[in-house]
Design a protein around this motif. Structure first.
Motif, PDB file in Angstrom:
ATOM      1  N   ILE A 315       0.857  -1.189   0.000  1.00  0.00           N
ATOM      2  CA  ILE A 315       0.000   0.000   0.000  1.00  0.00           C
ATOM      3  C   ILE A 315       0.893   1.239   0.000  1.00  0.00           C
ATOM      4  O   ILE A 315       1.868   1.313   0.737  1.00  0.00           O
ATOM      5  N   GLU A 316       0.564   2.199  -0.824  1.00  0.00           N
ATOM      6  CA  GLU A 316       1.318   3.447  -0.894  1.00  0.00           C
ATOM      7  C   GLU A 316       0.565   4.551  -0.142  1.00  0.00           C
ATOM      8  O   GLU A 316      -0.666   4.576  -0.124  1.00  0.00           O
ATOM      9  N   ARG A 317       1.355   5.467   0.433  1.00  0.00           N
ATOM     10  CA  ARG A 317       0.759   6.578   1.183  1.00  0.00           C
ATOM     11  C   ARG A 317       1.514   7.867   0.840  1.00  0.00           C
ATOM     12  O   ARG A 317       2.739   7.917   0.944  1.00  0.00           O
ATOM     13  N   VAL A 318       0.780   8.909   0.401  1.00  0.00           N
ATOM     14  CA  VAL A 318       1.375  10.211   0.100  1.00  0.00           C
ATOM     15  C   VAL A 318       0.682  11.258   0.966  1.00  0.00           C
ATOM     16  O   VAL A 318      -0.548  11.395   0.921  1.00  0.00           O
ATOM     17  N   THR A 319       1.454  11.989   1.749  1.00  0.00           N
ATOM     18  CA  THR A 319       0.888  12.903   2.743  1.00  0.00           C
ATOM     19  C   THR A 319       1.717  14.177   2.836  1.00  0.00           C
ATOM     20  O   THR A 319       2.713  14.357   2.131  1.00  0.00           O
ATOM     21  N   GLY A 320       1.301  15.053   3.761  1.00  0.00           N
ATOM     22  CA  GLY A 320       2.164  16.154   4.145  1.00  0.00           C
ATOM     23  C   GLY A 320       3.357  15.618   4.931  1.00  0.00           C
ATOM     24  O   GLY A 320       3.398  14.437   5.294  1.00  0.00           O
ATOM     25  N   PHE A 321       4.313  16.473   5.202  1.00  0.00           N
ATOM     26  CA  PHE A 321       5.522  16.050   5.909  1.00  0.00           C
ATOM     27  C   PHE A 321       5.367  16.227   7.417  1.00  0.00           C
ATOM     28  O   PHE A 321       4.517  16.975   7.892  1.00  0.00           O
TER      29      PHE A 321
END
Length: 350
Positions: A315-321
């Motif tokens: 599973i991939e996750r793209v978020t703020g830092f």
């Protein structure tokens, strides 16, 4: 639900609204139908709210039902909890989600526990509205995305719309709900979704026509996700502003992804999530908030627990830092074409 006023959305006349106008319309509809609905907060009366979401309501319904408060978030929410216990349906506005923290104790210790601690004798039908997220150059104290704090609290419901149509229907459902609801409004798309590839500040604060919104009363059930577009290559789980960002990036890359707009984080439409991931075998989670302990972590865990044997890739996750909100670098902070595109490419390779 106001059954006597319910009309099929296929039959109801519509008009173009942006999200601010849709929220104002929802408040107007509910105040007109239910004398127990009251609006309170800083500048919500004569001024109509910092983003004008309550414009005209005090003039129409009077100062007893739409009234300004001191700059005291604890007092605003505390007063609303008391009103709700008394039988009213208050809709307090917190000008920015960043300022909601002084009211956390009232929400967690009082509103969220009211039904349980009174053995069902009292409920807390209040809806806390607040603009959240970045994208308007608001700086560190006007741009945070604290939704995960509220999804952790048993007894609170958390709602985040992504379109004017959903904003109106979900807000009406939230006001009618007998439990406390946190209603976060993504201010980056208050005036409508923006154009382009979403990686330039010049694309932010444009005025758009928004979308078609049915006139009058309608509600969208809490806990029901929306399939933005069907696809078979992967499942993309998003909410709020990131719905539009994901749409733009995936269209640009030509990937046949299924985009699920969660709409409500609690209650979560886990059935829709499971059904989609079982079909596609791949999952990408995107949100603007910081990564560690963000709501995306809960989504990843749920997909892993429930869909493990259907997954064909991690599973991939793209978020703020994991940093304080960077005012001067906010566009680098947001998930955008580069980071989302890289995650999509990794999923498509597997």
């Amino acid at each position: 639900m106001l059954e006597e006023d319910a009309v099929s959305l296929h039959e109801a006349p519509t008009r173009q609204m942006n999200m601010i106008e849709a929220i104002n319309d929802a408040l107007d509809v509910m105040m007109g139908h239910d004398p127990d609905v009251v609006v309170l907060g800083e500048d919500v009366g004569y001024f109509g709210g910092v983003f004008r979401a309550t414009a005209g309501l005090q003039k129409k319904y009077g100062k007893n039902r739409v009234f300004d408060s001191p700059i005291n978030e604890c007092g605003i929410i505390g007063a609303a909890v008391g009103m709700a216990a008394y039988g009213l349906r208050p809709v307090p506005e917190i000008q920015f989600a960043d300022y909601i923290y002084p009211g956390l104790d009232q929400l967690i210790s009082e509103a969220a526990r009211m039904r349980y601690r009174s053995a069902g004798q009292f409920t807390s039908p209040l809806t806390v509205r607040s603009p959240f997220g970045g994208g308007i150059f608001g700086g560190q104290t006007h741009s945070q995305s604290p939704e995960a704090l509220f999804t952790h609290v048993a007894g609170l419901k958390t709602v985040i719309p992504s379109t004017p149509h959903d904003a109106k229907g979900l807000l009406i459902a939230a006001i009618e709900d007998n439990d406390p609801v946190i209603f976060f409004e993504p201010k980056r798309i208050y005036n409508g979704p923006f154009d382009g590839n979403y990686d330039s500040p010049s694309k932010t604060w444009k005025s758009h026509s928004g979308g078609k919104v049915p006139e009058g009363y309608y509600s969208i059930p809490l806990g029901k996700a929306r399939t933005v577009r069907e696809g078979s290559a992967m499942t993309v789980l998003v909410y709020g502003t990131m719905v539009h960002v994901a749409e733009a990036v995936l269209a640009q890359k030509g990937v046949d992804a299924e985009i699920i707009d969660l709409r409500t984080l609690v209650p979560l439409d886990i059935d829709a999530v499971e059904k989609s991931v079982e079909k596609t075998g791949k999952c990408l989670v995107i949100h603007e908030a910081t990564k560690t302990s963000g709501f995306g972590a809960e989504l990843v865990s749920l997909v892993q627990e429930r869909c493990f044997y259907h997954l064909e890739a991690p599973i991939e996750r793209v978020t703020g830092f994991d940093t304080p909100y960077p005012h001067s670098l906010e566009w680098a902070y947001f998930p955008g074409p580069v980071r989302i595109g890289e995650a999509v490419d990794r999923l498509m390779k597997d």
